[in-house]
Design a protein around this motif. Structure first.
Motif, PDB file in Angstrom:
ATOM      1  N   LEU A 249       0.810  -1.211   0.000  1.00 59.49           N
ATOM      2  CA  LEU A 249       0.000   0.000   0.000  1.00 59.49           C
ATOM      3  C   LEU A 249       0.844   1.263   0.000  1.00 59.49           C
ATOM      4  O   LEU A 249       0.543   2.215  -0.712  1.00 59.49           O
ATOM      5  CB  LEU A 249      -0.937   0.008   1.222  1.00 59.49           C
ATOM      6  N   LEU A 250       1.905   1.282   0.788  1.00 54.61           N
ATOM      7  CA  LEU A 250       2.787   2.438   0.866  1.00 54.61           C
ATOM      8  C   LEU A 250       4.131   2.104   0.259  1.00 54.61           C
ATOM      9  O   LEU A 250       4.560   0.949   0.241  1.00 54.61           O
ATOM     10  CB  LEU A 250       2.975   2.875   2.325  1.00 54.61           C
ATOM     11  N   GLU A 251       4.796   3.123  -0.234  1.00 56.74           N
ATOM     12  CA  GLU A 251       6.116   2.940  -0.865  1.00 56.74           C
ATOM     13  C   GLU A 251       7.135   3.780  -0.100  1.00 56.74           C
ATOM     14  O   GLU A 251       6.966   4.986   0.073  1.00 56.74           O
ATOM     15  CB  GLU A 251       6.056   3.387  -2.330  1.00 56.74           C
ATOM     16  N   TRP A 252       8.171   3.122   0.380  1.00 58.69           N
ATOM     17  CA  TRP A 252       9.232   3.799   1.117  1.00 58.69           C
ATOM     18  C   TRP A 252      10.207   4.412   0.116  1.00 58.69           C
ATOM     19  O   TRP A 252      10.695   3.743  -0.785  1.00 58.69           O
ATOM     20  CB  TRP A 252       9.959   2.802   2.007  1.00 58.69           C
ATOM     21  N   LYS A 253      10.461   5.701   0.255  1.00 59.39           N
ATOM     22  CA  LYS A 253      11.365   6.402  -0.656  1.00 59.39           C
ATOM     23  C   LYS A 253      12.647   6.773   0.086  1.00 59.39           C
ATOM     24  O   LYS A 253      12.598   7.368   1.172  1.00 59.39           O
ATOM     25  CB  LYS A 253      10.714   7.680  -1.183  1.00 59.39           C
ATOM     26  N   VAL A 332     -16.097  -5.407  -2.496  1.00 57.92           N
ATOM     27  CA  VAL A 332     -16.821  -4.338  -1.803  1.00 57.92           C
ATOM     28  C   VAL A 332     -16.159  -4.064  -0.446  1.00 57.92           C
ATOM     29  O   VAL A 332     -15.934  -4.977   0.340  1.00 57.92           O
ATOM     30  CB  VAL A 332     -18.307  -4.718  -1.602  1.00 57.92           C
ATOM     31  N   GLY A 333     -15.844  -2.818  -0.209  1.00 58.07           N
ATOM     32  CA  GLY A 333     -15.239  -2.425   1.061  1.00 58.07           C
ATOM     33  C   GLY A 333     -13.723  -2.508   1.091  1.00 58.07           C
ATOM     34  O   GLY A 333     -13.085  -2.002   2.016  1.00 58.07           O
ATOM     35  N   GLU A 334     -13.123  -3.142   0.078  1.00 55.20           N
ATOM     36  CA  GLU A 334     -11.671  -3.344   0.098  1.00 55.20           C
ATOM     37  C   GLU A 334     -10.913  -2.029  -0.081  1.00 55.20           C
ATOM     38  O   GLU A 334      -9.889  -1.799   0.570  1.00 55.20           O
ATOM     39  CB  GLU A 334     -11.267  -4.331  -1.003  1.00 55.20           C
ATOM     40  N   SER A 335     -11.398  -1.150  -0.954  1.00 58.74           N
ATOM     41  CA  SER A 335     -10.713   0.125  -1.198  1.00 58.74           C
ATOM     42  C   SER A 335     -10.667   0.965   0.076  1.00 58.74           C
ATOM     43  O   SER A 335      -9.622   1.526   0.429  1.00 58.74           O
ATOM     44  CB  SER A 335     -11.421   0.905  -2.312  1.00 58.74           C
ATOM     45  N   GLU A 336     -11.813   1.053   0.756  1.00 64.64           N
ATOM     46  CA  GLU A 336     -11.864   1.833   1.999  1.00 64.64           C
ATOM     47  C   GLU A 336     -10.947   1.226   3.050  1.00 64.64           C
ATOM     48  O   GLU A 336     -10.246   1.942   3.767  1.00 64.64           O
ATOM     49  CB  GLU A 336     -13.295   1.893   2.538  1.00 64.64           C
ATOM     50  N   ARG A 337     -10.947  -0.120   3.146  1.00 64.86           N
ATOM     51  CA  ARG A 337     -10.099  -0.796   4.132  1.00 64.86           C
ATOM     52  C   ARG A 337      -8.626  -0.570   3.825  1.00 64.86           C
ATOM     53  O   ARG A 337      -7.813  -0.329   4.721  1.00 64.86           O
ATOM     54  CB  ARG A 337     -10.418  -2.285   4.165  1.00 64.86           C
ATOM     55  N   LEU A 339      -7.282   2.002   2.331  1.00 63.88           N
ATOM     56  CA  LEU A 339      -6.927   3.376   2.684  1.00 63.88           C
ATOM     57  C   LEU A 339      -6.775   3.528   4.191  1.00 63.88           C
ATOM     58  O   LEU A 339      -5.848   4.184   4.669  1.00 63.88           O
ATOM     59  CB  LEU A 339      -7.971   4.351   2.144  1.00 63.88           C
ATOM     60  N   ARG A 340      -7.679   2.917   4.948  1.00 63.26           N
ATOM     61  CA  ARG A 340      -7.563   2.979   6.416  1.00 63.26           C
ATOM     62  C   ARG A 340      -6.272   2.322   6.885  1.00 63.26           C
ATOM     63  O   ARG A 340      -5.585   2.833   7.778  1.00 63.26           O
ATOM     64  CB  ARG A 340      -8.775   2.290   7.073  1.00 63.26           C
ATOM     65  N   LEU A 376     -16.263   5.716  -3.382  1.00 61.90           N
ATOM     66  CA  LEU A 376     -15.378   6.879  -3.365  1.00 61.90           C
ATOM     67  C   LEU A 376     -15.830   7.892  -2.313  1.00 61.90           C
ATOM     68  O   LEU A 376     -15.010   8.537  -1.667  1.00 61.90           O
ATOM     69  CB  LEU A 376     -15.341   7.542  -4.741  1.00 61.90           C
ATOM     70  N   LYS A 377     -17.133   8.018  -2.144  1.00 64.78           N
ATOM     71  CA  LYS A 377     -17.656   8.910  -1.101  1.00 64.78           C
ATOM     72  C   LYS A 377     -17.203   8.424   0.274  1.00 64.78           C
ATOM     73  O   LYS A 377     -16.817   9.228   1.142  1.00 64.78           O
ATOM     74  CB  LYS A 377     -19.187   8.971  -1.169  1.00 64.78           C
ATOM     75  N   ARG A 378     -17.262   7.108   0.475  1.00 69.63           N
ATOM     76  CA  ARG A 378     -16.839   6.555   1.769  1.00 69.63           C
ATOM     77  C   ARG A 378     -15.338   6.760   1.977  1.00 69.63           C
ATOM     78  O   ARG A 378     -14.891   7.117   3.070  1.00 69.63           O
ATOM     79  CB  ARG A 378     -17.194   5.065   1.850  1.00 69.63           C
ATOM     80  N   MET A 379     -14.566   6.525   0.910  1.00 66.95           N
ATOM     81  CA  MET A 379     -13.122   6.744   1.010  1.00 66.95           C
ATOM     82  C   MET A 379     -12.817   8.205   1.320  1.00 66.95           C
ATOM     83  O   MET A 379     -11.980   8.513   2.181  1.00 66.95           O
ATOM     84  CB  MET A 379     -12.433   6.348  -0.303  1.00 66.95           C
ATOM     85  N   THR A 380     -13.500   9.100   0.605  1.00 65.34           N
ATOM     86  CA  THR A 380     -13.282  10.537   0.803  1.00 65.34           C
ATOM     87  C   THR A 380     -13.628  10.947   2.226  1.00 65.34           C
ATOM     88  O   THR A 380     -12.865  11.661   2.890  1.00 65.34           O
ATOM     89  CB  THR A 380     -14.119  11.351  -0.201  1.00 65.34           C
ATOM     90  N   GLY A 381     -14.777  10.474   2.707  1.00 61.81           N
ATOM     91  CA  GLY A 381     -15.206  10.819   4.053  1.00 61.81           C
ATOM     92  C   GLY A 381     -14.222  10.351   5.112  1.00 61.81           C
ATOM     93  O   GLY A 381     -13.868  11.102   6.039  1.00 61.81           O
ATOM     94  N   GLY A 382     -13.754   9.097   4.962  1.00 62.90           N
ATOM     95  CA  GLY A 382     -12.784   8.563   5.921  1.00 62.90           C
ATOM     96  C   GLY A 382     -11.466   9.311   5.882  1.00 62.90           C
ATOM     97  O   GLY A 382     -10.857   9.594   6.919  1.00 62.90           O
ATOM     98  N   PHE A 383     -11.028   9.651   4.679  1.00 63.77           N
ATOM     99  CA  PHE A 383      -9.753  10.355   4.535  1.00 63.77           C
ATOM    100  C   PHE A 383      -9.828  11.762   5.115  1.00 63.77           C
ATOM    101  O   PHE A 383      -8.907  12.228   5.800  1.00 63.77           O
ATOM    102  CB  PHE A 383      -9.369  10.407   3.054  1.00 63.77           C
ATOM    103  N   LEU A 384     -10.939  12.457   4.855  1.00 66.84           N
ATOM    104  CA  LEU A 384     -11.102  13.817   5.372  1.00 66.84           C
ATOM    105  C   LEU A 384     -11.159  13.831   6.898  1.00 66.84           C
ATOM    106  O   LEU A 384     -10.589  14.710   7.546  1.00 66.84           O
ATOM    107  CB  LEU A 384     -12.362  14.457   4.796  1.00 66.84           C
TER     108      LEU A 384
END
Length: 578
Positions: A249-253, A332-337, A339-340, A376-384
């Motif tokens: 998910l994350l990339e170390w630079k 379903v739900g994987e994108s939000e998970r 991001l969390r 995307l709305k759920r992802m946006t809401g969680g991120f905000l």
């Protein structure tokens, strides 16, 4: 108290409160074992522990238990045997042995029932166990249930229908103070970059830190802690790459020193944020808050991504990149998970810089209708919410090429400390960018003649009818192409002069030739530039650099942008009139 002790204490407190089914979430078996042993030794007096083993195999009917259960500690094996031997069991399939044995064992004097590494059990065994656990934990009984402790690498591997009967305790990663203690245990001397070492170790588990120090000493010897070479930071970075790649998910630079030739206002803001972050506890006590981060919008090639590298080097913090495309999942739900999880990882790595590149592409479509843009709305809401509420020193640098796709709520005060925009570089900034690239160690021998070459190129840029204007990326490409040309020309035939002498004598000529062939961003993407400057006028963003003086180049650049905007307005008017 370290993370192992804290997890064991929480387990016991939950058990004392009356909850019998508990999940211990631990990424590594070593952690789970350490927590369990501490729990047993500190909070229980000679408990009878029955452990369900993994890798259950088919045994003879009367010997099935030997493949399912083992007693802890080993010296109590004889005493334990009578607890999990059930001669009255009916014929059943091997994958039912554990479930049936479990159901009978919990009433026969066991203090702790340990189901270790749930995720490694085969699916049929998990299914039978789930059914039995729900029956046991869901009904009231006069008999005291033992602590039913389940270890798992990720809590999402526990079946949803079972999770409501369980309380989850996570083995957290060590905080800064615990890492500092570990570092002081490993090195008996003070080193000038000890704080950097502690910062880089954020995100590792406690038991991994001694291993990293041993590996660094074996690989680099005394160079590992040399303040100039800093080889241990290099090794930690390599290991961090592997750690983050497991999640994907994350990339170390790896942070590299870079020079910025513009963005003076943005740099001043970064310096102030850095001062607070370096004394964060003191700043919070005196009423300040942890800096959240910044959003930088700008045309491609204007230094947004370079600034993330610069910021990490300037603040001496690790740099972690979050690519929104990696968050997207098919279930379903994987994108939000995802991001969390990425947000949690970034928090665990703090203090660090979290660089979110092209953030507008990740959230584009969140304003669509309820069905198409729901996830995307759920992802946006969680991120905000995370941006608004995070208290850690995870400093976010989000970059965007356009405002299109960025939810309006993200631009509200409180999400980011400030929103900046970059412009097409002024003449002075282009000159500085060119000189930065010319001054690199392998090219620095040409600096005595650099001004002459740079002046010639700047005159050519506005000499003809078609004016040609640089971005930072264009300026970098011009220098790279120039030195490639110089290399090829010098080695085409034998020369009496040295390569450095040849470079100095032909620098201007090579730069002019390469400039003539270079296709600049302004020549191809005039419409994009016009749209960008139209967006800037509508936004309350802060310019990244101060206003430039009215030189010929800058005046021509201003007119070029105005002309492109006029063209765009004419096109839009024609479309509307049809």
């Amino acid at each position: 108290m370290g993370v192992i002790e804290k997890a064991a204490e929480e387990l016991y407190q939950v058990y004392q409160s009356g909850k019998r089914g508990i999940v211990l979430e631990c990424a590594y078996q070593q952690e789970g074992e350490a927590v369990f042993e501490y729990l047993r030794e500190t909070y229980f007096s000679n408990p009878i522990v029955l452990e369900l083993e993994n890798g259950i195999r088919e045994y003879k009917k009367m010997d099935y238990y030997a493949s399912c259960f083992k007693i802890r500690p080993k010296e109590e094996a004889k005493r334990g045997a009578s607890l999990y031997y059930f001669g009255d069991i009916e014929d059943c399939q091997p994958n039912q042995y554990a479930a049936i044995g479990l159901e009978k064992a919990v009433m026969r004097g066991v203090n702790i029932l340990l189901i270790n590494r749930w995720q490694l059990l085969d699916s049929a065994t998990r299914e039978h166990l789930t059914r039995v656990l729900i029956q046991l934990l869901g009904k009231r009984t006069e008999k005291q249930l033992p602590m039913i402790l389940i270890t798992v690498d990720k809590r999402r591997n526990i079946p949803q229908e079972l999770s409501m009967y369980l309380y989850t305790v996570s083995v957290k990663k060590p905080d800064v103070s615990e890492i500092q203690e570990k570092v002081q245990e490993e090195i008996s001397f003070q080193t000038s970059f000890q704080n950097e070492i502690v910062s880089y170790l954020q995100g590792f588990r406690s038991f991994e830190i001694p291993y990293l120090f041993r590996l660094a000493l074996e690989k680099y010897g005394n160079d590992a802690f040399d303040p100039e070479k800093k080889k241990i930071l290099e090794l930690i970075s390599e290991q961090k790459v592997q750690m983050l790649e497991r999640e994907g998910l994350l990339e170390w630079k790896l942070v590299k020193h870079v020079d910025l030739a513009n963005m003076d206002i943005l740099l001043r803001h970064l310096t102030n944020s850095g001062r607070i972050m370096s004394h964060l506890e003191e700043a919070i006590r005196e009423g300040a808050e942890a800096p959240k981060g910044i959003l930088i919008m700008g045309l491609p090639g204007t230094g947004k991504s370079l600034f993330a590298q610069y910021a990490a080097a300037k603040l001496k913090l690790p740099l972690v990149r979050l690519e929104m495309g990696r968050m997207m999942g098919g279930v379903v739900g994987e994108s939000e998970r995802n991001l969390r999880t990425a947000q949690k990882q970034a928090e665990e790595l703090a203090p660090c810089i979290l660089w979110i590149d092209e953030i507008e592409k990740g959230f584009a479509g969140s304003d669509k209708d309820a069905n198409e843009g729901a996830y995307l709305k759920r992802m946006t809401g969680g991120f905000l919410t995370w941006l608004q509420e995070k208290k850690s020193s995870c400093y976010v640098i989000a970059t965007a090429n356009s405002i299109d796709g960025i939810p309006k709520e993200m631009l509200r005060k409180g999400r980011f400390d400030e929103c900046f925009y970059t412009s097409m570089p002024s003449e002075q900034e282009v000159r500085e960018i060119l000189k930065v690239h010319l001054a690199k160690p392998e090219r620095a021998h040409v600096m005595a003649v650099a001004d002459e070459a740079v002046n010639a190129v700047m005159r050519l840029a506005i000499a003809n009818t078609e004016k040609r204007f640089f971005t930072g990326a264009d300026a970098s490409a011009l220098v790279v192409n120039t030195f490639n040309r110089l290399y090829l020309e010098y080695h085409e035939r034998e020369r009496k002069e040295t390569k450095k002498e040849y470079d100095c004598r032909h620098l201007r000529e090579a730069m002019e030739a390469e400039f003539a062939e270079l296709k600049l961003f302004s020549q191809t993407y005039g419409r994009t530039i016009a749209q960008y400057y139209q967006e800037i006028k509508k936004l309350n963003f802060v310019p990244a650099s101060q206003k430039s003086p009215d030189t010929n180049y800058n005046l021509e650049l201003k007119e070029f942008i105005a002309g492109e905007i006029r063209k765009l307005n004419t096109e839009q008017a024609k479309i509307l009139s049809k």
